[in-house]
Design an enzyme around this catalytic site. Sequence first.
Site, short mmCIF file in Angstrom:
data_model
loop_
_atom_site.label_atom_id
_atom_site.label_comp_id
_atom_site.label_asym_id
_atom_site.label_seq_id
_atom_site.Cartn_x
_atom_site.Cartn_y
_atom_site.Cartn_z
N ASP A 207 0.75 -0.93 0.12
CA ASP A 207 -0.18 -0.15 0.07
C ASP A 207 0.90 1.27 -0.08
O ASP A 207 1.39 1.54 1.01
CB ASP A 207 -1.03 0.08 1.05
N HIS A 208 0.88 1.72 -1.04
CA HIS A 208 2.22 2.74 -1.43
C HIS A 208 1.97 3.87 -0.27
O HIS A 208 2.99 4.66 0.00
CB HIS A 208 2.46 3.29 -2.54
N HIS A 270 -5.86 2.83 1.53
CA HIS A 270 -5.07 4.04 1.92
C HIS A 270 -5.88 4.69 3.17
O HIS A 270 -5.05 4.92 4.17
CB HIS A 270 -5.02 5.02 0.87
#
Lengths: 520, 407
Positions: A207-208, A270
């Site tokens: 999950d960047h 996010h």
Amino acid sequence: MEIALASQQSQNPLRVGMRSARNVAPCVMVIFGATGDLTHRKLLPALYNLALEHPLPPQFTVVGVARRPFSNEEFRQQALDSINQFSRRRPVNERVWDTFSKGLYYHQSQFDDKSGYEGLAKLLEQLDQERGTGGNHIFYLATPPSFYGTIGDLLNSAGLASQDGNGGQGWSRIIVEKPFGHDLESAMALNKELNKAFKEDQIYRIDHYLGKETVQNIMVLRFGNGIFEPIWDRRYVDNVQITVAENIGVDSRGDYYEEAGAMRDMVQNHMMQLLTLVAMEPPTNFGANAVRDEKVKVLRAIPPFAEAEIAADTVRGQYGPGMVGGEVVRGYRQEPGVNPNSRTETFVALKLAIENWRWAGVPFYLRTGKRLTKRITEVAIQFKRPPYLLFQGTGTDQMQPNVLSLRIQPNEGISLLFEAKVPGQEMQLRSVNMDFLYGSSFGVEPPEAYERLLLDCMLGDSTLFTRIDETEYSWQLIDAIEHAWSRSLAAALPQYEPGTWGPKEADALIERDGRTWRRL
Amino acid sequence: MTQVQDPFATMRPVELGKVEQELDNMWRDANAHLAATGAPAVSRNSVLTLVLYTTSRTYAGHLLEVVHTLSSQHPSRAVIVAADPKDEGDEIQAQIATFVNTDTNSYGEDIVLTAQSNAIKHLPGVVLPLIVSGLPAFLWWSGEPPWGSEMLESLIDGSDRLIVDIGEMTHIERSLGALENLMLRKAARCAISDTSWTAQAPWRDLVAQFFDSPAVLPYLSAAERVSVDFAAGEEDAQENSGQAYLFAGWLASRLGWKTQQTHARSMDANRQHTLRDTNGRAILLEVNPRYGVNQRNWWEPDIYATTFNAGQDAPPWVRPGALMSIHITARLEGKRATFTVAREQDLAHATTLCHIPDIAVPSQTIHLDSVGEREPISEQLRSLGHDSVYEEALTAAAQFVGTGKIR
Ligand SMILES: NC(=O)c1ccc[n+]([C@@H]2O[C@H](COP(=O)([O-])OP(=O)(O)OC[C@H]3O[C@@H](n4cnc5c(N)ncnc54)[C@H](OP(=O)(O)O)[C@@H]3O)[C@@H](O)[C@H]2O)c1
């Protein structure tokens, strides 16, 4: 995982006291989907930046896998173009590129072709010898998720998946991209597929957001300072607002977005990450599992929505046609790849509760959307008002609540809004904003999220990756809402004007509680 | 010849006793101005005090530029002392400025103190009260400190960390010994550090990296010979072997190599030392100058770019005495292996090369600037407290040149 980390500590006496005391072991990163957009824009530039700024071991090697018949040379040329176009350190440094590019290889194969994996195994064996990578392999699946299972299986049958790689030497890890499933059932199925070949501690779900410096800083702010934790609970906090706003539309990603929507694209991953980091209890240590255990506890404490609550506590919307910055923009339903009768939401607002000792009674308001007023990601902790009887009748009953805001992007920083007396005979109060801006950087330019995450995976540190139970709990929550929405097909899907903060129903959601969204 | 401009021409001169008060006023004025334009107020916050000592106003100007580039990461109060012993007189003059750059989100405040020869000894009484209470204080000494002077000792006693640069010192034997001595005496209150040490970090990293692999690690304790080459100018010019010795000191202190006697022959540029490991095995250490290398202080502005045509590439340069190459030879069970890190001709890159029987290790080129060789001060301000690895390296280096205590 903590144990794995400890074993990464070098026996090398020269490493004592070094900043990079955790050194990356020589390894090969195999990228499935090496000619795709993600590899082009993010992965190759990130790997090059790492090689430039954080000397990766000289043995570090990349093998790109995709369908088209590339030679090693063509793949290298593509990588060079990617770097020159997308690296924050462009243009490429030719001398560094010379050595980096010697470690780039291409292997043509269909994802479902068994013989392709046999070829890959041979190539890896050869590279392990020639380049000294010792059987350490990372498989990066930059592919449509529908291939995860197949690739896992075939890696397994080619003997490439086992925890300790080839013949007991080296390790293998697998990185998978979002989306991880499109609901709980598919996420569990996906995981089951992967688990046939890889154990949970070999799987790194990206999950960047977690790679962003400012997201990591939430933990530092909370647990590295003595002054915040004591007031971080229901006694002092009135509500928490999390905003992830984009000003752009879906652009060319209409096809993908149609299937996802704001809920799956943003909230499930996010925003849940931001929520759990802000709300979790202090972990016993910063090892991967201790941190993720605490995050999961938060997700478990969010009560599932009852059908009736969904109407009251969730709002969705879709952007209509309009004007932004003087330019006419299409509505969502007019975007390419989008069904003209689409019921996919481009905006979501939610009110969540966390039923635990710390947060009982404190609402968490979340909102995200496309084509909103500006691009901003922020977590705001609004504190309770003081009993302001003291200053009544002096025009001060309009006092603002104290707000601690953590800005994730842009202009990363922390600010605290508090009241101060305007100098003079009158008792006049005014809100003052105390701002701490991280400089434009904490070095030259902050490393990209992918750099940090790729490096952590090479080091075997999965703290900043999503564990399976995190994914599952958050799907559970999302599913309940999605189901209710789909059952009431007629339910409102208000259109909103591009460039605004979303549909007015979102304002009503929070105003009903006597609160307002922060003006951002 | 163009007139040299006063680097502090735009700063406001103030009476020594009114520095704090005037700074308060300046921030208030600045914010009133911003408020009038509707812009948000800037806050006056700092995370440290940086006292910077130099002997020339010109250098002080250059160094202040560097300090400003740091202020996005380290919002600070900078106290710049320009104390030129050749400037005769009894005065200390103060100038102040606030510094706000909204583009880079950086802010700070500057106080420049110019001290004439007879007033230099009085500097501590002026400088120390200007250190912001409660925050870390760094004393960055440019050039060779006046070892043993009371002024130096008092300034150090009022600081948490003294930052020097062995690359800027003139008499390495004396300097290494004096630094070590200072480090031991001041251990309880002030840590010592060196920007040259920070600039060497990529070199240490590359050398360490050779031995990360368990298969290669045994060669480290089988090293027979280490040579360290450093940059030098013309053959008859003053040379600076400080960084080379610091590097050798690091290697030796990590590996438990001790010197028995030194062969520092001041007439002969080649310095050779026989070291012994804990088993009494001998290792030959050589420290050699590489002549004809263009050198300059890292914090000086690019004179070339301003003097000559812009667009032309400036000739490459390194810090005075910078590392040029490290070469290690080892013999393990009769097998000879070599490990080399060498700076390239362009001076900006270093390439590693190693030959180990039966083990393949590709060579690697790194861009030294990208890993922090040239701008080492920011890293220094990040850390407080003692860096024991540096301290042990310094002790070993001082022993090699014969001025350290053999323990
Ligand atoms: N792009 C982004 O910014 C982004 C951001 C977040 C997450 N993701 C996720 O990352 C993944 C990849 O996205 P992407 O945008 O890079 O996709 P993409 O541009 O469509 O690239 C797909 C890649 O997979 C290869 N491929 C497809 N089918 C194949 C097959 N049957 N056999 C062998 N190779 C095959 C393609 O190779 P050929 O070109 O040779 O056909 C190409 O290299 C997706 O899961 C996406 O959701 C992407």
